[in-house]
Design an enzyme around this catalytic site. Structure first.
Site, short mmCIF file in Angstrom:
data_model
loop_
_atom_site.label_atom_id
_atom_site.label_comp_id
_atom_site.label_asym_id
_atom_site.label_seq_id
_atom_site.Cartn_x
_atom_site.Cartn_y
_atom_site.Cartn_z
N ARG A 88 56.26 17.87 16.96
CA ARG A 88 56.99 19.12 16.88
C ARG A 88 58.35 18.84 16.25
NH1 ARG A 88 60.60 22.00 21.03
NH2 ARG A 88 60.98 23.93 19.90
N HIS A 134 65.91 26.00 15.19
CA HIS A 134 66.42 25.21 16.31
C HIS A 134 67.94 25.11 16.12
CE1 HIS A 134 65.11 22.07 19.50
NE2 HIS A 134 66.41 22.18 19.60
N GLU A 181 64.62 28.31 22.28
CA GLU A 181 65.57 28.59 23.35
C GLU A 181 66.63 29.63 23.01
OE1 GLU A 181 67.23 24.80 24.49
OE2 GLU A 181 65.39 24.14 25.45
N ASN A 320 60.19 24.95 27.37
CA ASN A 320 61.03 23.76 27.47
C ASN A 320 61.57 23.70 28.88
OD1 ASN A 320 60.68 23.43 24.74
ND2 ASN A 320 62.84 23.72 24.19
N TYR A 322 63.32 20.87 31.94
CA TYR A 322 63.83 19.51 32.13
C TYR A 322 64.05 19.14 33.58
CZ TYR A 322 64.69 18.88 27.14
OH TYR A 322 64.54 18.72 25.80
N GLU A 386 58.93 20.90 25.28
CA GLU A 386 59.93 19.85 25.54
C GLU A 386 60.02 19.56 27.03
OE1 GLU A 386 63.95 20.62 24.17
OE2 GLU A 386 63.21 21.35 22.24
C1 GBH Z 1 67.04 21.02 24.91
O1 GBH Z 1 67.48 22.14 25.64
C2 GBH Z 1 67.21 21.25 23.42
O2 GBH Z 1 66.15 22.06 22.91
C3 GBH Z 1 67.29 19.95 22.65
O3 GBH Z 1 67.67 20.19 21.31
C4 GBH Z 1 68.24 19.00 23.34
O4 GBH Z 1 68.39 17.80 22.62
C5 GBH Z 1 67.72 18.75 24.74
O5 GBH Z 1 67.76 19.96 25.42
C6 GBH Z 1 68.51 17.75 25.57
O6 GBH Z 1 69.77 18.25 25.91
O7 GBH Z 1 75.87 21.38 30.38
O8 GBH Z 1 75.66 22.40 32.56
O9 GBH Z 1 76.19 23.76 30.62
C7 GBH Z 1 67.36 22.03 27.04
C8 GBH Z 1 68.04 23.18 27.78
C9 GBH Z 1 70.10 24.19 28.30
C10 GBH Z 1 69.75 21.95 28.93
C11 GBH Z 1 71.60 24.01 28.43
C12 GBH Z 1 71.25 21.75 29.08
C13 GBH Z 1 73.37 22.78 29.50
C14 GBH Z 1 73.78 22.87 30.91
N1 GBH Z 1 69.46 22.94 27.93
N2 GBH Z 1 71.91 22.99 29.42
S1 GBH Z 1 75.52 22.60 31.13
#
Ligand code: GBH
Length: 483
Positions: A88, A134, A181, A320, A322, A386
């Protein structure tokens, strides 16, 4: 075929179907570099990182990063080495249409780059999953009319960009994601102001922006742009090209901080703000009631014609995810549904150890619950587009230390075990797992600090080195995919 011990011990059938898709994900701005080469236009992230008082943590930019613009063959080679079935990646809008607009010229060298990449993947038997957007809006559109906040302009410009991509690549690309996202495009970009284009009411942190209004307009326009691209594909390209298309939404499981009513309500509101804002209109055909209650008139409404476009504009649910949080009511942050997030609950139980990012812990059972929630509520096959992990202080380690990535290995293997349980025991229709990310890269506003790759990148030489997690994931799929 000989049966393994595990099969004889009663695990027969505890496998994913043979056509389950897996591989790794990346994004153009994070890996390509070559920002001034072969006619590429400037993106909002180039501008954001080059600002006088840059908000990027280590002051870095992505002008070179992994140099995948020149080294895409290396990327395909490691994918092949890992036995990945899919890759992807995203297309850079300003590489393809440098000025971005519907009447602006297309850059043939930009198309050529992605044609080369796609052909290289297919030659190695790797299926491309292609994201149109993206986060790298052409800066020219930001300058011309304010980018995502001008509905009439951006929707038409995005539609034309999508058309150029379907025309150029759709004979070989059968899996499309319009926007990665939309929540992260709007909230960090236009509400908190810590990602490009960096707009927010917070002064002096951001010079421009209006947190009260802009994020909700931008979110609305992202949905419309997605819906227009879906309709375009459905009507004019699908009959010939026969592919699938959807949007990818980020979202993490939230577990009530305590068992009281208000923690449960906080969880519901957070899901509405992070996911329902987009998923309710697209998958269910109605707006999120909770978003309307929180925002009132600030949340734009769709006309009946727009609803026809938006409702059902998806072939699958792109997910996505995490991490997981405990949640309770409190605070006035609308983007979190007026709730507060924790890694500990009221009984002091902790979700996990801190890693490179303050927002991330590994929580495999939360992943399983999240998949179940999405499937019950939105009733679509789920593509996990993701999931991934960055080990603590990995950027300070030697290459050897970083490649011995025990925590990342545990993260992916535990998440995969729980994906399998979701499929086999909970009946959730999950069709893919793309690990974030193929290789260490430029982590947006966090620069080169967190490393999420299953491949170590030496940013001086641009050499790629497999980490242990890559091998472990390959072995997991060797064992858990039906023949
Ligand atoms: C992904 O988003 C992205 O799609 C990717 O490009 C990126 O490299 C990857 O995350 C790793 O970061 O710092 O407390 O404000 C994941 C969703 C949403 C996770 C925003 C981090 C920030 C929280 N992201 N979040 S904060």
């Amino acid at each position: 075929m000989t049966r393994s011990m595990e099969d004889l011990n009663g695990h027969v059938g505890h496998r994913l179907p043979a056509d389950f898709m897996w591989g790794y994900a990346t994004a153009a701005q994070q890996i390509e570099g070559a920002v001034d080469e072969d006619g590429r236009g400037e993106s909002i992230w180039d501008r954001f990182a080059s600002a006088q008082s840059s908000k990027v943590q280590d002051g870095s930019n992505s002008n070179e990063t992994c140099d995948s613009y020149h080294r895409y063959k290396d990327d395909v080679r490691i994918l092949k080495q890992y036995k990945a079935k899919g890759y992807r990646f995203s297309l850079s809008w300003p590489r393809i249409i440098p000025k971005g607009g519907r009447d602006d010229p297309v850059n043939p060298l930009g198309l050529q780059y992605y044609n080369n990449l796609i052909n290289e993947l297919l030659a190695e038997g790797i299926t491309p999953y292609v994201t149109l957007y993206h986060w790298d809006c052409p800066q020219a559109l930001e300058d011309r009319y304010g980018g995502w906040r001008d509905k009439d302009e951006i929707v038409q410009d995005f539609r034309r960009y999508a058309q150029v991509c379907f025309e150029a690549f759709g004979d070989r690309v059968k899996n499309w994601i319009t926007i990665n996202e939309p929540y992260v495009v709007t909230i960090p970009g236009w509400f908190n102001g810590d990602c490009a284009p960096g707009r927010s009411s917070k002064r002096p942190f951001s010079a421009d922006g209006n947190t009260e209004t802009e994020p909700w307009i931008v979110g609305h326009n992202l949905m419309l742009a997605h819906a227009h691209a879906y309709q375009l594909y459905d009507k004019y390209y699908r009959p010939q090209q026969g592919g699938k298309l959807s949007i990818t939404l980020n979202g993490d499981w939230v577990e009530p901080w305590s068992d009281d009513e208000s923690s449960h309500r906080a969880a519901e509101r957070k899901m509405a703000a992070a996911i329902g804002w987009f998923a309710d209109p697209i998958f269910l055909g109605h707006e999120s009631k909770i978003m309307r209650e929180m925002l009132g008139d600030r949340l734009p409404t769709f006309t009946p014609e727009e609803w026809c476009l938006v409702k059902g504009s998806s072939d699958f649910y792109g997910c996505n995810t995490y991490t997981t949080n405990y949640i309770k009511c409190g605070g006035d942050d609308v983007s979190l549904g007026n709730s507060e997030l924790f890694f500990q609950n009221s009984r002091g139980e902790s979700l996990g150890d801190p890693c490179a990012c303050p927002w991330l812990v590994s929580c495999p059972w939360g992943f399983r619950k999240h998949l179940g929630y999405l499937y019950r509520r939105y009733k679509k096959p789920i593509l996990v587009t993701e999931a991934g992990f960055a080990c603590k202080d990995e950027h300070l380690m030697t290459r050897e230390e970083a490649c011995n990535d025990v925590e990342r290995t545990a993260y992916h293997i535990n998440y995969l075990d729980n994906l399998l349980k979701a499929v086999i025991e909970d009946g959730v229709d999950v069709r893919s797992y793309f690990g974030w990310t193929l290789m260490d890269n430029w982590e947006w506003a966090e620069g080169y600090i967190p490393r999420f790759g299953v491949t170590y990148v030496d940013f001086k030489t641009k050499q790629r080195y497999p980490k242990d997690s890559a091998g472990a994931i390959t072995r997991w799929f060797d064992k858990h995919l039906s023949a």
